[in-house]
Design a protein around this motif. Structure first.
Motif, PDB file in Angstrom:
ATOM      1  N   THR A   1    -102.639  22.248 -10.320  1.00 49.00           N
ATOM      2  CA  THR A   1    -102.603  21.874 -11.730  1.00 49.00           C
ATOM      3  C   THR A   1    -101.376  22.474 -12.395  1.00 49.00           C
ATOM      4  O   THR A   1    -100.768  23.435 -11.889  1.00 49.00           O
ATOM      5  N   LEU A   2    -101.035  21.945 -13.557  1.00 52.45           N
ATOM      6  CA  LEU A   2     -99.878  22.468 -14.282  1.00 52.45           C
ATOM      7  C   LEU A   2    -100.144  23.885 -14.784  1.00 52.45           C
ATOM      8  O   LEU A   2     -99.239  24.716 -14.817  1.00 52.45           O
ATOM      9  N   GLU A   3    -101.383  24.180 -15.177  1.00 49.65           N
ATOM     10  CA  GLU A   3    -101.710  25.531 -15.637  1.00 49.65           C
ATOM     11  C   GLU A   3    -101.525  26.546 -14.514  1.00 49.65           C
ATOM     12  O   GLU A   3    -100.948  27.625 -14.725  1.00 49.65           O
ATOM     13  N   THR A   4    -101.988  26.218 -13.308  1.00 48.84           N
ATOM     14  CA  THR A   4    -101.811  27.121 -12.174  1.00 48.84           C
ATOM     15  C   THR A   4    -100.332  27.287 -11.841  1.00 48.84           C
ATOM     16  O   THR A   4     -99.863  28.402 -11.561  1.00 48.84           O
ATOM     17  N   ALA A   5     -99.589  26.196 -11.878  1.00 46.50           N
ATOM     18  CA  ALA A   5     -98.156  26.273 -11.599  1.00 46.50           C
ATOM     19  C   ALA A   5     -97.445  27.140 -12.635  1.00 46.50           C
ATOM     20  O   ALA A   5     -96.525  27.902 -12.304  1.00 46.50           O
ATOM     21  N   THR A   6     -97.868  27.045 -13.897  1.00 45.68           N
ATOM     22  CA  THR A   6     -97.251  27.862 -14.941  1.00 45.68           C
ATOM     23  C   THR A   6     -97.528  29.342 -14.714  1.00 45.68           C
ATOM     24  O   THR A   6     -96.626  30.183 -14.855  1.00 45.68           O
ATOM     25  N   SER A   7     -98.752  29.674 -14.365  1.00 46.93           N
ATOM     26  CA  SER A   7     -99.091  31.078 -14.094  1.00 46.93           C
ATOM     27  C   SER A   7     -98.290  31.614 -12.910  1.00 46.93           C
ATOM     28  O   SER A   7     -97.789  32.751 -12.950  1.00 46.93           O
ATOM     29  N   LEU A   8     -98.166  30.825 -11.870  1.00 41.29           N
ATOM     30  CA  LEU A   8     -97.387  31.255 -10.711  1.00 41.29           C
ATOM     31  C   LEU A   8     -95.918  31.434 -11.072  1.00 41.29           C
ATOM     32  O   LEU A   8     -95.268  32.388 -10.619  1.00 41.29           O
ATOM     33  N   MET A   9     -95.397  30.555 -11.887  1.00 40.78           N
ATOM     34  CA  MET A   9     -93.990  30.668 -12.298  1.00 40.78           C
ATOM     35  C   MET A   9     -93.748  31.944 -13.090  1.00 40.78           C
ATOM     36  O   MET A   9     -92.769  32.670 -12.860  1.00 40.78           O
ATOM     37  N   MET A  10     -94.636  32.227 -14.046  1.00 41.33           N
ATOM     38  CA  MET A  10     -94.460  33.416 -14.874  1.00 41.33           C
ATOM     39  C   MET A  10     -94.507  34.685 -14.039  1.00 41.33           C
ATOM     40  O   MET A  10     -93.871  35.695 -14.377  1.00 41.33           O
ATOM     41  N   ALA A  11     -95.243  34.670 -12.945  1.00 43.59           N
ATOM     42  CA  ALA A  11     -95.383  35.864 -12.122  1.00 43.59           C
ATOM     43  C   ALA A  11     -94.307  35.984 -11.053  1.00 43.59           C
ATOM     44  O   ALA A  11     -93.978  37.114 -10.647  1.00 43.59           O
ATOM     45  N   ASN A  12     -93.737  34.858 -10.612  1.00 47.86           N
ATOM     46  CA  ASN A  12     -92.908  34.901  -9.406  1.00 47.86           C
ATOM     47  C   ASN A  12     -91.495  34.369  -9.556  1.00 47.86           C
ATOM     48  O   ASN A  12     -90.669  34.621  -8.669  1.00 47.86           O
ATOM     49  N   ASN A  13     -91.186  33.642 -10.611  1.00 52.03           N
ATOM     50  CA  ASN A  13     -89.881  32.993 -10.686  1.00 52.03           C
ATOM     51  C   ASN A  13     -88.754  34.032 -10.732  1.00 52.03           C
ATOM     52  O   ASN A  13     -88.743  34.895 -11.623  1.00 52.03           O
ATOM     53  N   PRO A  14     -87.810  34.000  -9.804  1.00 51.85           N
ATOM     54  CA  PRO A  14     -86.737  35.006  -9.800  1.00 51.85           C
ATOM     55  C   PRO A  14     -85.804  34.891 -10.995  1.00 51.85           C
ATOM     56  O   PRO A  14     -85.254  35.902 -11.454  1.00 51.85           O
ATOM     57  N   GLY A  15     -85.609  33.694 -11.521  1.00 52.23           N
ATOM     58  CA  GLY A  15     -84.769  33.551 -12.699  1.00 52.23           C
ATOM     59  C   GLY A  15     -85.352  34.272 -13.907  1.00 52.23           C
ATOM     60  O   GLY A  15     -84.615  34.900 -14.685  1.00 52.23           O
ATOM     61  N   LEU A  16     -86.676  34.194 -14.065  1.00 51.54           N
ATOM     62  CA  LEU A  16     -87.317  34.911 -15.168  1.00 51.54           C
ATOM     63  C   LEU A  16     -87.249  36.415 -14.952  1.00 51.54           C
ATOM     64  O   LEU A  16     -87.084  37.184 -15.914  1.00 51.54           O
ATOM     65  N   ARG A  17     -87.380  36.855 -13.710  1.00 54.51           N
ATOM     66  CA  ARG A  17     -87.249  38.291 -13.444  1.00 54.51           C
ATOM     67  C   ARG A  17     -85.845  38.777 -13.790  1.00 54.51           C
ATOM     68  O   ARG A  17     -85.677  39.862 -14.368  1.00 54.51           O
ATOM     69  N   ALA A  18     -84.854  37.997 -13.440  1.00 52.74           N
ATOM     70  CA  ALA A  18     -83.488  38.379 -13.765  1.00 52.74           C
ATOM     71  C   ALA A  18     -83.268  38.404 -15.274  1.00 52.74           C
ATOM     72  O   ALA A  18     -82.595  39.300 -15.808  1.00 52.74           O
ATOM     73  N   ALA A  19     -83.826  37.422 -15.988  1.00 53.00           N
ATOM     74  CA  ALA A  19     -83.688  37.388 -17.444  1.00 53.00           C
ATOM     75  C   ALA A  19     -84.373  38.576 -18.093  1.00 53.00           C
ATOM     76  O   ALA A  19     -83.863  39.163 -19.055  1.00 53.00           O
ATOM     77  N   GLN A  20     -85.549  38.958 -17.582  1.00 49.97           N
ATOM     78  CA  GLN A  20     -86.255  40.119 -18.118  1.00 49.97           C
ATOM     79  C   GLN A  20     -85.473  41.410 -17.861  1.00 49.97           C
ATOM     80  O   GLN A  20     -85.365  42.275 -18.743  1.00 49.97           O
ATOM     81  N   ALA A  21     -84.912  41.538 -16.668  1.00 50.73           N
ATOM     82  CA  ALA A  21     -84.113  42.716 -16.352  1.00 50.73           C
ATOM     83  C   ALA A  21     -82.860  42.775 -17.226  1.00 50.73           C
ATOM     84  O   ALA A  21     -82.454  43.859 -17.686  1.00 50.73           O
ATOM     85  N   ASP A  22     -82.236  41.630 -17.474  1.00 52.62           N
ATOM     86  CA  ASP A  22     -81.055  41.601 -18.327  1.00 52.62           C
ATOM     87  C   ASP A  22     -81.407  41.997 -19.757  1.00 52.62           C
ATOM     88  O   ASP A  22     -80.647  42.731 -20.415  1.00 52.62           O
ATOM     89  N   ALA A  23     -82.561  41.531 -20.242  1.00 55.10           N
ATOM     90  CA  ALA A  23     -82.985  41.904 -21.597  1.00 55.10           C
ATOM     91  C   ALA A  23     -83.270  43.403 -21.682  1.00 55.10           C
ATOM     92  O   ALA A  23     -82.909  44.061 -22.666  1.00 55.10           O
ATOM     93  N   ASP A  24     -83.922  43.957 -20.658  1.00 51.04           N
ATOM     94  CA  ASP A  24     -84.191  45.395 -20.655  1.00 51.04           C
ATOM     95  C   ASP A  24     -82.898  46.200 -20.631  1.00 51.04           C
ATOM     96  O   ASP A  24     -82.764  47.221 -21.336  1.00 51.04           O
ATOM     97  N   TYR A  25     -81.950  45.752 -19.823  1.00 52.44           N
ATOM     98  CA  TYR A  25     -80.664  46.460 -19.745  1.00 52.44           C
ATOM     99  C   TYR A  25     -79.945  46.438 -21.092  1.00 52.44           C
ATOM    100  O   TYR A  25     -79.437  47.464 -21.558  1.00 52.44           O
ATOM    101  N   THR A  26     -79.898  45.280 -21.724  1.00 55.20           N
ATOM    102  CA  THR A  26     -79.218  45.171 -23.011  1.00 55.20           C
ATOM    103  C   THR A  26     -79.890  46.033 -24.071  1.00 55.20           C
ATOM    104  O   THR A  26     -79.213  46.713 -24.856  1.00 55.20           O
TER     105      THR A  26
END
Length: 457
Positions: A48-73
């Protein structure tokens, strides 16, 4: 008679060897099946799209990189706004006396630089705005990843619909070709007609094969967007492409007003909010730079121990120093910061234009797709759903020639694929429109909610 008796054991051994070979193949097949079953599935059978969204929020490397960049800034900005550290000085002076003995003087002191209070206050405000810009940039990354997720999810939905439609059409064409073979055997069909029907079957089978490969690739791209790194590296390739999605192609109504969408985009879009926060940060940084031209005050305070032959005595030392802007008056830093502010303002204006262009383009395209769906579904496509079956019946009755039958086959295929492409394209434009508005996974999508991609009742 003796030969028959001697040949019988050879025959028995031959059968025994064949039986052993069959048993060995069966065991190997069973082990292979168990190994495949033991391989954990990377995704559920129906995603389902809801399951895919949850998996993306937890695992997507692009989001992890964006979060790390925000923390660094954020941390880097806060570090620049801290007060300068104090310094500790310790020293000892030893002087030989003419009368004999030694005089020792031991000093221990603390020095603190005192910047102008207004300068540090402006730096703290700049750090706050920079942190806000980093947070908005991460929200923009979330919106972009969510749009990419829905695009890939829709691509799988459309690919599965294409495969299903082409499979049905290919089965119908194959049935017609089999009927043509029967007529050919009965002498009621020309060799040219039979060959032409076989070419039509090959054409439909080729289109079905292309659609099957496209479906596999679409599933793989979706899996790569949502699965963790360990799963992508360890999972068997077939487990990344054998799942299905729970969504169906449904075209929701579209009656949103552009002004309302624009208002939400200007208030919510992460790209625009981040650019505006950077303008505020550069303004405060410019103020801090201007106030930084005021000389700093350095305050020092410490204790002194003087040890003489006649005894020891304690004292203290205090001092104050002021920087003299003789060689560096700070004008260059002010001009540099003014250029930074101008760049931030220009980037904010450019971001606003980009958001409005994206919003207007997606809005216009969504309107166009909705109009085409309403017009073609009512006037053209509705009458082609049973076109192939009707053409086959008329052809079997002898009221339609081979050319007409082939045209009906191609028209049926074009109509079915056009329906899929229209609805899928419409849903993609709605997703692009919501991305231009800054819709993130945690928001409630106003135009394309998750239930629009749920299985139809």
């Amino acid at each position: 008679m003796q030969r028959a008796l001697t040949s019988s054991p050879t025959l028995w051994h031959s059968h025994g060897y064949g039986l052993s070979l069959v048993l060995l193949i069966g065991v190997l097949t069973l082990l292979s099946t168990l190994r495949v079953q033991a391989q954990p599935r990377a995704l559920p059978d129906s995603l389902t799209l809801e399951t895919a969204t949850s998996l993306m929020m937890a695992n997507n490397p692009g989001l992890r990189a964006a979060q790390a960049d925000a923390d660094y800034t954020t941390r880097n900005a806060r570090d620049a706004a801290l007060w300068p550290n104090p310094s500790v000085q310790a020293g000892q002076t030893s002087i030989p006396l003419p009368t004999g003995g030694t005089e020792r003087e031991t000093e221990l002191g603390l020095t603190q630089t005192l910047p102008y209070p207004g300068s540090k206050r402006a730096q703290r405000r700049a750090a706050t705005h920079t942190s806000e810009a980093a947070r908005f940039s991460y929200q923009e990354a979330q919106a972009q990843a969510f749009h990419e997720l829905r695009t890939r999810y829709l691509n799988v939905v459309a690919a599965e619909a294409r495969v299903q439609a082409l499979q049905q059409l290919t089965d119908a064409v194959t049935e017609a070709a089999n009927a043509a073979d029967v007529r050919y055997e009965e002498g009621d069909f020309s060799p040219f007609g039979r060959a032409r029907m076989r070419v039509a079957v090959s054409d439909f089978e080729n289109a079905l094969a292309d659609a099957t490969v496209s479906r596999r690739n679409a599933r793989l791209r979706l899996a790569a967007h949502i699965l963790p790194d360990s799963t992508m590296q360890a999972a068997a390739p077939e487990t990344l492409t054998t799942y299905t999605v729970a969504g169906t192609l449904q075209a929701p109504s579209f009656d949103a007003e552009y002004d309302a969408l624009r208002t939400q985009a200007l208030a919510q879009r992460g790209l625009l909010n981040a650019a505006e926060a950077r303008v505020d940060a550069e303004q405060q940084q410019l103020r801090a730079t201007r106030l930084g031209r005021i000389p700093n005050i350095n305050l020092s305070l410490g204790s002194v121990l003087r040890d003489q032959p006649g005894g020891a005595a304690w004292g203290y030392q205090a001092g104050i120093s002021i920087d003299l802007p003789t060689w560096d008056s700070g004008r260059t830093r002010v001009r540099t910061q003014e250029a930074q502010q101008q760049r931030a303002q220009a980037q904010h204006a450019d971001a606003k234009r980009a958001v409005e262009v994206e919003l207007r383009s997606a809005y216009t395209e969504a309107q166009s797709y909705r109009t085409r769906i309403d017009r073609l579904s009512g006037e053209v496509l509705a009458s082609t759903d049973s076109l192939l079956q009707q053409a086959q019946y008329v052809y079997e009755e002898g009221e339609l020639n081979l050319v007409g039958l082939l045209d009906a086959m191609e028209a049926a295929r074009s109509a079915r694929l056009l329906q899929i492409d229209l609805v899928a394209g419409y849903l993609r434009r709605l997703s692009a429109l919501e991305y231009a508005m800054g819709v993130r996974p945690t928001d409630t999508p106003p135009l394309l909610p998750a239930d629009r991609l749920a299985p139809a009742d």
